[in-house]
Design a protein around this motif. Sequence first.
Motif, PDB file in Angstrom:
ATOM      1  N   PRO A  25       4.419 -23.849 -28.653  1.00 58.21           N
ATOM      2  CA  PRO A  25       3.392 -22.793 -28.728  1.00 58.21           C
ATOM      3  C   PRO A  25       2.501 -22.923 -29.958  1.00 58.21           C
ATOM      4  CG  PRO A  25       5.503 -21.858 -28.099  1.00 58.21           C
ATOM      5  CD  PRO A  25       5.771 -23.274 -28.466  1.00 58.21           C
ATOM      6  N   ASP A  26       1.203 -23.049 -29.708  1.00 61.86           N
ATOM      7  CA  ASP A  26       0.244 -23.161 -30.810  1.00 61.86           C
ATOM      8  C   ASP A  26      -0.651 -21.931 -30.911  1.00 61.86           C
ATOM      9  OD1 ASP A  26      -1.129 -23.542 -28.474  1.00 61.86           O
ATOM     10  OD2 ASP A  26      -2.106 -25.412 -29.069  1.00 61.86           O
ATOM     11  N   GLU A  27      -0.268 -20.834 -30.226  1.00 61.14           N
ATOM     12  CA  GLU A  27      -1.006 -19.577 -30.339  1.00 61.14           C
ATOM     13  C   GLU A  27      -0.711 -18.934 -31.702  1.00 61.14           C
ATOM     14  OE1 GLU A  27      -0.003 -20.151 -25.945  1.00 61.14           O
ATOM     15  OE2 GLU A  27       0.941 -20.455 -27.897  1.00 61.14           O
ATOM     16  N   PRO A  28      -1.674 -18.205 -32.267  1.00 64.73           N
ATOM     17  CA  PRO A  28      -1.475 -17.597 -33.591  1.00 64.73           C
ATOM     18  C   PRO A  28      -0.492 -16.442 -33.569  1.00 64.73           C
ATOM     19  CG  PRO A  28      -3.571 -16.891 -32.655  1.00 64.73           C
ATOM     20  CD  PRO A  28      -3.034 -17.942 -31.730  1.00 64.73           C
ATOM     21  N   THR A  29       0.313 -16.333 -34.605  1.00 67.49           N
ATOM     22  CA  THR A  29       1.216 -15.195 -34.757  1.00 67.49           C
ATOM     23  C   THR A  29       0.413 -13.968 -35.190  1.00 67.49           C
ATOM     24  OG1 THR A  29       1.666 -15.837 -37.050  1.00 67.49           O
ATOM     25  CG2 THR A  29       3.197 -16.630 -35.361  1.00 67.49           C
ATOM     26  N   PRO A  30       0.980 -12.765 -35.084  1.00 66.71           N
ATOM     27  CA  PRO A  30       0.259 -11.547 -35.491  1.00 66.71           C
ATOM     28  C   PRO A  30      -0.170 -11.600 -36.951  1.00 66.71           C
ATOM     29  CG  PRO A  30       2.212 -10.992 -34.230  1.00 66.71           C
ATOM     30  CD  PRO A  30       2.298 -12.453 -34.491  1.00 66.71           C
ATOM     31  N   GLN A  31      -1.300 -10.981 -37.214  1.00 65.16           N
ATOM     32  CA  GLN A  31      -1.888 -11.030 -38.551  1.00 65.16           C
ATOM     33  C   GLN A  31      -1.020 -10.319 -39.580  1.00 65.16           C
ATOM     34  OE1 GLN A  31      -4.818 -12.732 -39.155  1.00 65.16           O
ATOM     35  NE2 GLN A  31      -4.321 -12.463 -41.308  1.00 65.16           N
ATOM     36  N   GLY A  32      -0.564  -9.117 -39.263  1.00 65.69           N
ATOM     37  CA  GLY A  32       0.261  -8.364 -40.196  1.00 65.69           C
ATOM     38  C   GLY A  32      -0.557  -7.753 -41.320  1.00 65.69           C
ATOM     39  N   GLY A  33       0.115  -7.003 -42.171  1.00 66.75           N
ATOM     40  CA  GLY A  33      -0.548  -6.363 -43.305  1.00 66.75           C
ATOM     41  C   GLY A  33      -0.916  -4.926 -43.014  1.00 66.75           C
ATOM     42  N   ARG A  73       3.374 -14.635 -41.886  1.00 64.43           N
ATOM     43  CA  ARG A  73       2.249 -15.453 -42.334  1.00 64.43           C
ATOM     44  C   ARG A  73       2.267 -15.688 -43.847  1.00 64.43           C
ATOM     45  NH1 ARG A  73      -3.356 -15.410 -39.093  1.00 64.43           N
ATOM     46  NH2 ARG A  73      -2.521 -15.631 -36.993  1.00 64.43           N
ATOM     47  N   ASN A  74       2.944 -14.829 -44.556  1.00 62.89           N
ATOM     48  CA  ASN A  74       3.079 -15.038 -45.999  1.00 62.89           C
ATOM     49  C   ASN A  74       3.903 -16.277 -46.314  1.00 62.89           C
ATOM     50  OD1 ASN A  74       1.675 -12.642 -46.547  1.00 62.89           O
ATOM     51  ND2 ASN A  74       3.541 -11.419 -46.444  1.00 62.89           N
ATOM     52  N   TYR A  75       4.605 -16.794 -45.308  1.00 58.65           N
ATOM     53  CA  TYR A  75       5.495 -17.936 -45.516  1.00 58.65           C
ATOM     54  C   TYR A  75       5.093 -19.124 -44.648  1.00 58.65           C
ATOM     55  CZ  TYR A  75       8.021 -14.055 -47.527  1.00 58.65           C
ATOM     56  OH  TYR A  75       8.348 -12.937 -48.266  1.00 58.65           O
ATOM     57  N   GLY A  76       3.823 -19.168 -44.256  1.00 62.81           N
ATOM     58  CA  GLY A  76       3.302 -20.334 -43.547  1.00 62.81           C
ATOM     59  C   GLY A  76       3.565 -20.369 -42.064  1.00 62.81           C
ATOM     60  N   MET A  77       4.061 -19.280 -41.483  1.00 60.80           N
ATOM     61  CA  MET A  77       4.315 -19.248 -40.043  1.00 60.80           C
ATOM     62  C   MET A  77       3.102 -18.679 -39.334  1.00 60.80           C
ATOM     63  SD  MET A  77       8.292 -17.976 -40.044  1.00 60.80           S
ATOM     64  CE  MET A  77       9.584 -19.026 -40.722  1.00 60.80           C
ATOM     65  N   ASP A  78       2.030 -19.448 -39.284  1.00 59.91           N
ATOM     66  CA  ASP A  78       0.760 -18.981 -38.726  1.00 59.91           C
ATOM     67  C   ASP A  78       0.694 -19.117 -37.210  1.00 59.91           C
ATOM     68  OD1 ASP A  78       0.025 -18.512 -41.341  1.00 59.91           O
ATOM     69  OD2 ASP A  78      -1.092 -20.388 -41.546  1.00 59.91           O
ATOM     70  N   LEU A  79       1.486 -20.033 -36.647  1.00 54.77           N
ATOM     71  CA  LEU A  79       1.524 -20.251 -35.199  1.00 54.77           C
ATOM     72  C   LEU A  79       2.925 -19.926 -34.686  1.00 54.77           C
ATOM     73  CD1 LEU A  79      -0.280 -23.719 -35.068  1.00 54.77           C
ATOM     74  CD2 LEU A  79      -1.317 -21.440 -34.948  1.00 54.77           C
TER      75      LEU A  79
END
Length: 243
Positions: free
Chosen positions: A3-11, A22-28
């Motif tokens: 899966p290369d879809e983006p993970t939720p943005q968060g924040g 995403r703070n730890y590089g898990m963007d996809l």
Amino acid sequence: LVPDEPTPQGGGSGAGRAFSQRNYGMDLFGDLFTSRQALALTTLARLVREAGRRLADENDAGLTAAVQTCLAMANDKQADYNSSLCTWNTRGEYIGHTFGRQALPMIWDFVELQPCGDGSGNLDGAFEWIFRVLSKETESREQVIRYGLSDCANAIHIPLPDDTAKCFVTDPPYYDAVPYSDLSDFFLVWLRRNLENTHDSLLKESLSPKDEECIVDEVKGKDKSYFESTMSKAMSEGRRVLT
């Protein structure tokens, strides 16, 4: 296949606080799995698709879709137990799944299962869960035949005439408590890879629809007033269709 879809943005202070990956590089979504885990899951996805193609040559389309869907759901359950966000439950001595709570949290160490082994969280267990549901649903078939129809629609535009429904059952969202659509994407990205040419109308988009989701989420620009007005419309629509 990974899966290369983006993970939720968060924040933010709303539903986005459930996501810190995403703070730890898990963007996809593929970043949530080790290479070995991704290999296991993509191999299972390939086998599910191949099973669907073989069944299509021998059976009717309805049966093929049903069997392939059950296999895909088992693989989805494997993804839940076979990511790098799974901890070990020391009290019960078994593997915990990705969604120990309704979030994608960062953890500092994780446990990895053997999908084809005999430990907790394995593939046999995933099949067993689905089998138990099907067995329960078919228990009363000898006494009565049940017919049903399901559809997917916006809650503020229910596709029913006025005064036609006997019952209106809902489990509504509650402000920013649970980011349903973002959480569902974890499973949706794997379903799309298991179910080629099956349920095309439900799986046509790479991620779940979010524009009209009734939620409080600062990241998406949805505040308390948006949630309350949308919820009011949904409840009014439910009242419209009730007898």
